[in-house]
Design an enzyme around this catalytic site. Sequence first.
Site, short mmCIF file in Angstrom:
data_model
loop_
_atom_site.label_atom_id
_atom_site.label_comp_id
_atom_site.label_asym_id
_atom_site.label_seq_id
_atom_site.Cartn_x
_atom_site.Cartn_y
_atom_site.Cartn_z
CB CYS A 165 -17.04 54.38 79.38
SG CYS A 165 -18.07 53.16 80.20
CG HIS B 243 -19.31 56.36 76.10
ND1 HIS B 243 -19.33 55.03 75.76
CD2 HIS B 243 -19.65 56.42 77.42
CE1 HIS B 243 -19.66 54.32 76.83
NE2 HIS B 243 -19.87 55.14 77.84
CG ASN C 291 -22.30 52.38 78.56
OD1 ASN C 291 -21.30 52.10 77.91
ND2 ASN C 291 -22.27 53.19 79.61
#
Length: 320
Positions: free
Chosen positions: A118, A247, A277
């Site tokens: 990520c 993020h 996500n």
Amino acid sequence: MTHQRIARIVSVGSSVPERIVTNKDLEKILDTSDEWIATRTGIRQRHVFAPGDTARAYELGGKAALAALSSAHRSPQDVDGIICATFSPDFFFPSTACKIQQYIGNSRACAFDVSAACAGFVYALSIADAMIVSGQCKRMLVVGAEVTSRTVDWTDRGTCILFGDGAGAVLLEEYAGGDRGILATYLNSNGALGDILYLPAWGEKRFMKMNGNEVYKHAVRLMVEATELCLAKAGLSIDMVDLLIPHQANIRIINAIAKHMNLPSEKVVTNLDRYGNTSSASIPLALEDAWKDGRIKDGTVAVFTSLGGGLAWGSAVVRF
Ligand code: UT7
């Protein structure tokens, strides 16, 4: 007066699958609820390919790259470097970046992938920045492309409810006109924490495994630290930041970072309610939202920050 070479983000583009899975849809296949997911994560829906869909990560990434090129009125052959961040590639090799190169019709760029889960977009952006500042490339695509839906166990309610598929891309150009561009980046990792979030490459159960509480604990602390260190490198203070583009993993993580940094909610960009996500795609997807609704103006100072499996984390400070 001559200005130092700097890498400037000139445009952004994205692509997500059409299919939307809402929290209510997940209630039908898992022991979960819309209420639990929305209050614990802030996510309400995510775009994901249907099981068995043969769509590729590089196609999503290629579409995002073409959208970024089109909005900057550039053609694919103008690009001399392509970096793709992904943890869900279609192949071990060729790299997703090479497949994107082929997809968009480019024959002159260097192309390679970056593996930082990520945190991948910030890592790829930092590498592209260094390649432009060193003079190795003049115009680069930085792409985050993920088909996360193929990496999660759809019976594990602790992980599958969180993730979405998607891609985002930015076009970076060498700029010598002043102080607009990537002002600083900061990267860090801690391999000793690799077992709290991982995805095996081999074996029977090739699904993502996560100790959510542990990741959560480190995420807030390390993204705050990375942002502070990166701002210091750029010679800026937090009150000079117009937008935090973090993020998009969990709204509670994002709110905790904003609180630590004393940033009001209007300075924080979130869209995880709609996308979940999307790992390395989440920052460019959020950037695109902010750009489209007029929050990115000439001179806007934005900070990107992210953390993912590795652990790997980092921040970037950009003046648009
Ligand atoms: O992008 C990469 C980095 N990843 C992250 O940043 C993720 C970081 N972690 C998180 O966002 C959160 O830890 C989660 C959203 C994953 C979990 O939230 P939490 O508040 O930490 O919940 P928990 O894991 O402590 O679980 C609380 C309870 C448990 O039940 P008991 O043991 O209290 O009875 C879980 O079994 O909630 C249960 N639970 C669920 N219940 C309904 C876990 N998942 C679900 C679910 N629906 N989907």
